[in-house]
Scaffold this motif. Structure first.
Motif, PDB file in Angstrom:
ATOM      1  N   ASP A 157       0.682  -1.140  -0.159  1.00  0.00           N
ATOM      2  CA  ASP A 157      -0.389  -0.089   0.345  1.00  0.00           C
ATOM      3  C   ASP A 157       1.271   1.206  -0.173  1.00  0.00           C
ATOM      4  O   ASP A 157       0.367   1.853   0.454  1.00  0.00           O
ATOM      5  CB  ASP A 157      -1.046   0.033   1.329  1.00  0.00           C
ATOM      6  CG  ASP A 157      -1.859  -1.535   1.038  1.00  0.00           C
ATOM      7  OD1 ASP A 157      -2.864  -1.441  -0.010  1.00  0.00           O
ATOM      8  OD2 ASP A 157      -2.235  -1.551   2.140  1.00  0.00           O
ATOM      9  N   ASN A 158       1.609   0.824  -0.412  1.00  0.00           N
ATOM     10  CA  ASN A 158       3.216   2.454   0.142  1.00  0.00           C
ATOM     11  C   ASN A 158       3.307   3.225   1.343  1.00  0.00           C
ATOM     12  O   ASN A 158       3.637   3.935   0.972  1.00  0.00           O
ATOM     13  CB  ASN A 158       2.928   3.141  -1.406  1.00  0.00           C
ATOM     14  CG  ASN A 158       3.855   3.921  -1.713  1.00  0.00           C
ATOM     15  OD1 ASN A 158       5.194   3.484  -1.691  1.00  0.00           O
ATOM     16  ND2 ASN A 158       4.311   4.884  -2.049  1.00  0.00           N
ATOM     17  N   GLU A 159       2.506   1.899   2.356  1.00  0.00           N
ATOM     18  CA  GLU A 159       2.587   2.583   3.607  1.00  0.00           C
ATOM     19  C   GLU A 159       4.752   2.467   3.838  1.00  0.00           C
ATOM     20  O   GLU A 159       5.000   1.218   4.110  1.00  0.00           O
ATOM     21  CB  GLU A 159       2.295   2.073   4.540  1.00  0.00           C
ATOM     22  CG  GLU A 159       0.950   2.675   4.283  1.00  0.00           C
ATOM     23  CD  GLU A 159      -0.198   1.696   5.108  1.00  0.00           C
ATOM     24  OE1 GLU A 159      -1.513   1.587   5.094  1.00  0.00           O
ATOM     25  OE2 GLU A 159       0.132   0.181   5.305  1.00  0.00           O
ATOM     26  N   ARG A 160       5.233   3.362   4.468  1.00  0.00           N
ATOM     27  CA  ARG A 160       6.465   3.178   5.092  1.00  0.00           C
ATOM     28  C   ARG A 160       6.636   2.538   6.214  1.00  0.00           C
ATOM     29  O   ARG A 160       5.192   2.118   6.714  1.00  0.00           O
ATOM     30  CB  ARG A 160       7.533   5.212   5.483  1.00  0.00           C
ATOM     31  CG  ARG A 160       8.276   5.426   3.816  1.00  0.00           C
ATOM     32  CD  ARG A 160       7.116   5.513   2.277  1.00  0.00           C
ATOM     33  NE  ARG A 160       7.947   6.470   1.568  1.00  0.00           N
ATOM     34  CZ  ARG A 160       6.767   6.991   0.736  1.00  0.00           C
ATOM     35  NH1 ARG A 160       5.279   5.353   0.032  1.00  0.00           N
ATOM     36  NH2 ARG A 160       7.417   7.732  -0.148  1.00  0.00           N
ATOM     37  N   LEU A 161       7.390   1.812   5.889  1.00  0.00           N
ATOM     38  CA  LEU A 161       7.532   1.290   7.545  1.00  0.00           C
ATOM     39  C   LEU A 161       8.222   0.997   8.332  1.00  0.00           C
ATOM     40  O   LEU A 161      10.239   1.816   8.194  1.00  0.00           O
ATOM     41  CB  LEU A 161       8.270  -1.102   6.638  1.00  0.00           C
ATOM     42  CG  LEU A 161       6.984  -0.834   5.878  1.00  0.00           C
ATOM     43  CD1 LEU A 161       7.143  -2.008   5.402  1.00  0.00           C
ATOM     44  CD2 LEU A 161       5.553  -1.161   6.892  1.00  0.00           C
ATOM     45  N   ARG A 162       8.953   0.730   9.427  1.00  0.00           N
ATOM     46  CA  ARG A 162      10.042   0.976  10.275  1.00  0.00           C
ATOM     47  C   ARG A 162      10.768   0.255  11.022  1.00  0.00           C
ATOM     48  O   ARG A 162      11.221  -0.492  12.065  1.00  0.00           O
ATOM     49  CB  ARG A 162      10.069   2.367  11.560  1.00  0.00           C
ATOM     50  CG  ARG A 162       8.862   2.314  12.294  1.00  0.00           C
ATOM     51  CD  ARG A 162       8.697   3.365  12.651  1.00  0.00           C
ATOM     52  NE  ARG A 162       9.960   3.728  14.031  1.00  0.00           N
ATOM     53  CZ  ARG A 162       9.553   4.057  15.309  1.00  0.00           C
ATOM     54  NH1 ARG A 162       8.553   3.066  15.786  1.00  0.00           N
ATOM     55  NH2 ARG A 162      10.373   4.060  15.994  1.00  0.00           N
ATOM     56  N   ASP A 163      10.158  -1.117  10.797  1.00  0.00           N
ATOM     57  CA  ASP A 163      10.051  -2.406  11.913  1.00  0.00           C
ATOM     58  C   ASP A 163      11.350  -3.161  11.357  1.00  0.00           C
ATOM     59  O   ASP A 163      11.652  -2.729  10.110  1.00  0.00           O
ATOM     60  CB  ASP A 163       9.181  -3.832  11.626  1.00  0.00           C
ATOM     61  CG  ASP A 163       8.748  -3.963  10.868  1.00  0.00           C
ATOM     62  OD1 ASP A 163       8.427  -3.700   9.581  1.00  0.00           O
ATOM     63  OD2 ASP A 163       8.422  -4.876  10.225  1.00  0.00           O
ATOM     64  N   ASP A 186      12.403  -1.511  16.592  1.00  0.00           N
ATOM     65  CA  ASP A 186      12.132  -0.683  15.545  1.00  0.00           C
ATOM     66  C   ASP A 186      12.709  -0.303  15.846  1.00  0.00           C
ATOM     67  O   ASP A 186      13.594   1.224  16.415  1.00  0.00           O
ATOM     68  CB  ASP A 186      11.091  -0.251  15.982  1.00  0.00           C
ATOM     69  CG  ASP A 186       9.565  -0.798  15.124  1.00  0.00           C
ATOM     70  OD1 ASP A 186      10.099  -1.874  15.158  1.00  0.00           O
ATOM     71  OD2 ASP A 186       8.597  -0.612  16.008  1.00  0.00           O
ATOM     72  N   PHE A 187      13.163   0.420  14.043  1.00  0.00           N
ATOM     73  CA  PHE A 187      13.963   1.613  13.728  1.00  0.00           C
ATOM     74  C   PHE A 187      14.250   2.895  14.560  1.00  0.00           C
ATOM     75  O   PHE A 187      13.044   3.296  14.930  1.00  0.00           O
ATOM     76  CB  PHE A 187      13.715   2.015  12.028  1.00  0.00           C
ATOM     77  CG  PHE A 187      15.035   3.691  11.464  1.00  0.00           C
ATOM     78  CD1 PHE A 187      16.605   2.742  11.760  1.00  0.00           C
ATOM     79  CD2 PHE A 187      14.228   4.000  11.009  1.00  0.00           C
ATOM     80  CE1 PHE A 187      17.008   4.036  10.981  1.00  0.00           C
ATOM     81  CE2 PHE A 187      15.743   5.215  10.259  1.00  0.00           C
ATOM     82  CZ  PHE A 187      16.467   5.038  10.045  1.00  0.00           C
ATOM     83  N   ALA A 188      14.676   3.057  14.913  1.00  0.00           N
ATOM     84  CA  ALA A 188      14.456   5.174  15.672  1.00  0.00           C
ATOM     85  C   ALA A 188      13.834   6.297  14.852  1.00  0.00           C
ATOM     86  O   ALA A 188      13.165   6.915  14.988  1.00  0.00           O
ATOM     87  CB  ALA A 188      15.833   5.040  16.507  1.00  0.00           C
ATOM     88  N   GLY A 189      14.169   6.587  14.111  1.00  0.00           N
ATOM     89  CA  GLY A 189      13.677   7.210  12.644  1.00  0.00           C
ATOM     90  C   GLY A 189      12.651   6.824  12.699  1.00  0.00           C
ATOM     91  O   GLY A 189      11.731   6.686  13.375  1.00  0.00           O
TER      92      GLY A 189
END
Length: 331
Positions: free
Chosen positions: A72-78, A94-97
């Motif tokens: 869905d073109n949602e950005r991820l941080r896991d 999870d990625f901190a940024g």
């Protein structure tokens, strides 16, 4: 197509930081027959949701992969770690940024680094973060000294990480070195080839190579090596035999003093680079789907490719290449 060479080579394989991997060597008999070595097999799927344009690094024979965007073109941080010995994925902090895609990553010593990319609003980023696997924690470090960008490349030589090229609204060729000891970025010699995004990078004999990519809509096939002792770029042998090797958004790995480039908007052929001969040779093909924006890494003398996209579909499969196995085309 496999090629027969007069020199004798035993296939050795890949080990990498953010960048490097793959394929089989063939032996040549007196009758010029070719027996391919090396085979692919499916391994445990990436355990996070399927994605493309992820980033990662390798620390102590463990691979770390995360960020990117989903179907869905949602950005991820896991973020996830892969242990090849157990063939298992484990979710880490999870990625901190902010969630992002098209970031870049590298490792120095026992720490990993991810930065730049595009956030949820498609804003280009220049922030960078350090991951410590001992504490399972991220911390923000000094921002990248160049402009905010996406689809840059990174490599590690000695105790420094190098990040450059990419796209900030314009195609780029600048490079900066990060020193974890001082938490500082220093401008180095700009890449000597044409500007580009979506290239791949690898390290051989303490030289950092940048290969392929896209410059204003044209796929590139030139090869340049960076020498940090001289702060200069050296032009190497281009992909001259086949037009199909020019590509962007592929993957690259090194193992036992050979480099391998594949996938992206080219084809499934794996190309091997021998720095001693300064020459490229085509090898067997990747057995998974040809894909863009995938991640690759090498662990314990084997190479891996995971995630990426085919058309509008995003992927979560993981493929392992073992150079010691005879190729089985029936699998």
């Amino acid at each position: 197509m496999m090629k027969c060479f007069r020199f004798s080579v035993a296939i050795h394989w890949l080990a990498v930081p953010v960048s490097t991997f793959l394929l089989a060597l063939a032996g040549c008999s007196n009758s010029d027959s070719v027996t391919p070595l090396g085979d692919w097999r499916r391994r445990s799927d990436f355990e996070g949701i399927a994605r493309q344009a992820a980033a990662g690094f390798v620390i102590n024979n463990v691979a770390y992969v995360g960020t990117g965007n989903n179907a869905d073109n949602e950005r991820l941080r896991d973020m996830w770690s892969y242990d090849a010995t157990r063939n298992t994925w484990t979710q880490i902090a999870d990625f901190a940024g902010s969630a992002r895609q098209a970031a870049t990553g590298f490792s120095v010593g026992t720490k990993g680094y991810i930065g730049t990319g595009l956030n949820e609003n498609s804003d280009r980023l220049n922030d960078f973060y350090e991951y410590d696997p001992a504490s399972n924690q991220w911390r923000r470090i000094a921002d990248y000294a160049g402009t905010a960008r996406r689809n840059a490349v990174a490599f590690t030589i000695g105790n420094k990480g190098y990040v450059g090229t990419g796209f900030d609204g314009n195609y780029l060729k600048d490079f900066y070195a990060y020193d974890p000891a001082t938490n500082t970025w220093t401008r180095t010699a700009s890449f000597s080839g044409s500007k580009r995004l979506g290239a791949v990078a690898f390290v051989l004999n303490n030289l950092g190579y940048v290969v392929t990519g896209n410059n204003n809509g044209t796929a590139q096939k030139d090869v340049w090596a960076y020498d940090p002792t001289q702060d200069t770029w050296i032009e190497k042998d281009k992909f001259t035999d086949e037009e199909t090797v020019a590509r962007s958004y592929g993957v690259a790995f090194t193992l036992n003093n050979k480099a391998y480039v594949l996938l992206g908007d080219g084809n499934n052929t794996v190309w091997e680079y021998d720095p001693a001969a300064d020459a490229w040779a085509d090898k067997n093909t990747f057995e998974g789907s040809n894909r863009l924006y995938s991640c690759g890494f090498a662990l314990n003398n084997k190479a891996y490719v995971t995630t990426g996209s085919v058309g509008t579909s995003v992927l979560d499969d993981l493929w392992e290449y073992d150079p010691s196995l005879e190729r089985d085309d029936d699998n």
